[in-house]
Design a protein around this motif. Structure first.
Motif, PDB file in Angstrom:
ATOM      1  N   VAL A  25       1.576   3.192   9.742  1.00 13.74           N
ATOM      2  CA  VAL A  25       1.711   3.078   8.237  1.00 13.74           C
ATOM      3  C   VAL A  25       2.180   4.528   7.812  1.00 13.74           C
ATOM      4  O   VAL A  25       1.484   5.471   8.091  1.00 13.74           O
TER       5      VAL A  25
ATOM      6  N   TRP B  45       0.045  -0.394  15.224  1.00 12.01           N
ATOM      7  CA  TRP B  45       0.489  -0.372  13.747  1.00 12.01           C
ATOM      8  C   TRP B  45       0.555   0.941  13.293  1.00 12.01           C
ATOM      9  O   TRP B  45      -0.355   1.890  13.520  1.00 12.01           O
TER      10      TRP B  45
ATOM     11  N   LEU C 186       6.228  -2.557  -0.545  1.00 10.06           N
ATOM     12  CA  LEU C 186       5.949  -2.519   0.859  1.00 10.06           C
ATOM     13  C   LEU C 186       6.965  -2.895   1.833  1.00 10.06           C
ATOM     14  O   LEU C 186       7.368  -4.157   1.520  1.00 10.06           O
TER      15      LEU C 186
ATOM     16  N   VAL D 102       5.019   2.178   2.775  1.00  6.82           N
ATOM     17  CA  VAL D 102       4.562   1.954   1.460  1.00  6.82           C
ATOM     18  C   VAL D 102       5.262   3.047   0.510  1.00  6.82           C
ATOM     19  O   VAL D 102       5.442   4.114   0.655  1.00  6.82           O
TER      20      VAL D 102
ATOM     21  N   ILE E  15       7.971  -4.083   5.690  1.00  8.94           N
ATOM     22  CA  ILE E  15       7.274  -4.139   6.955  1.00  8.94           C
ATOM     23  C   ILE E  15       8.171  -4.512   8.205  1.00  8.94           C
ATOM     24  O   ILE E  15       9.217  -5.548   7.614  1.00  8.94           O
TER      25      ILE E  15
ATOM     26  N   ILE F  69      -5.582   2.608   2.332  1.00  4.10           N
ATOM     27  CA  ILE F  69      -5.534   1.803   3.495  1.00  4.10           C
ATOM     28  C   ILE F  69      -6.130   2.009   4.631  1.00  4.10           C
ATOM     29  O   ILE F  69      -6.542   1.147   5.263  1.00  4.10           O
TER      30      ILE F  69
ATOM     31  N   TYR G 247       5.329  -1.830  11.687  1.00  4.93           N
ATOM     32  CA  TYR G 247       5.632  -0.374  10.768  1.00  4.93           C
ATOM     33  C   TYR G 247       5.546  -0.944   9.649  1.00  4.93           C
ATOM     34  O   TYR G 247       6.456  -1.650   9.118  1.00  4.93           O
ATOM     35  N   TRP G 248       4.927  -0.468   8.520  1.00  3.64           N
ATOM     36  CA  TRP G 248       4.859  -0.411   7.218  1.00  3.64           C
ATOM     37  C   TRP G 248       5.094   0.967   6.592  1.00  3.64           C
ATOM     38  O   TRP G 248       4.765   1.936   7.041  1.00  3.64           O
TER      39      TRP G 248
END
Length: 196
Positions: free
Chosen positions: A114, A112, A151, A144, A153, A50, A141-142
């Motif tokens: 992750v 952002w 995923l 995983v 989000i 990523i 905000y992701w």
């Protein structure tokens, strides 16, 4: 599984800077949570991929991508760094305001974030850190999930994360607030172990 607390005392970034380098902690509202020293290889593969795709997409742009460990200090107001009681290390982050960057890392909310979920951090990332990022104004905000290949989000609107969007780790996903970033999943997902 909840992350272990260092102790029951309230801590600041000033305390954090004096702790030994061989043990990693994150501070959330003064509570010090013990972080794992070395995430497993699939976790690192996902975070690294990523970051790699993000870094390529942002070449020549003003936004900057970073990968853990980078200290993100989240002040409540204008307090001095040493008094800040929240310091986290997201797996991957993007900051578009260069004024938030200094030699110690980031001061203020990234645009952002992750987080790649591991069994030991999943609850912490999905609950405590989601609430924290929402409160401090992270725009997207992701989460995983390598095991489930999912995923999740969260997008900030009117100061709150709305209902999450959930996708399979397949095809590609565009970052809502940074449309130049498109994460392609198929090659990465094919590398992930099936018995993870």
């Amino acid at each position: 599984m909840a992350l272990a607390l260092k102790d029951r005392q309230s801590h600041t970034y000033g305390d954090y800077l004096n702790w030994p380098d061989d043990v990693r902690y994150e501070l959330i509202d003064g509570d010090a949570y013990l972080m794992s020293l070395a995430p497993d290889l699939p976790h690192q593969d996902v975070a690294g991929e990523i970051y790699f795709q993000t870094r390529q997409a942002l070449q020549g742009k003003s936004c900057r991508a970073f990968i853990a460990p980078v200290d993100v200090r989240l002040p409540k107001a204008q307090e001095a760094d040493e008094s800040i009681d929240t310091v986290v290390q997201p797996d991957v982050l993007v900051v578009c305001d260069g004024n938030k960057l200094d030699k110690r890392g980031v001061r203020g909310a990234p645009d952002w974030v992750v987080e790649v979920l591991s069994p030991s951090t999943a609850g912490h990332d999905q609950i405590k850190k989601r609430q924290l990022y929402e409160r401090h104004g992270v725009r997207e905000y992701w989460l995983v999930h390598p095991v489930d290949r999912v995923l999740t989000i969260y997008s900030l609107a009117d100061g709150e994360f709305g209902k999450p969007q959930i996708y399979q780790l397949e095809g590609e996903t565009q970052v809502g607030i940074l449309p130049e970033i498109v994460i392609r999943w198929d090659e990465l997902a094919a590398r992930l172990p099936t018995d993870y």
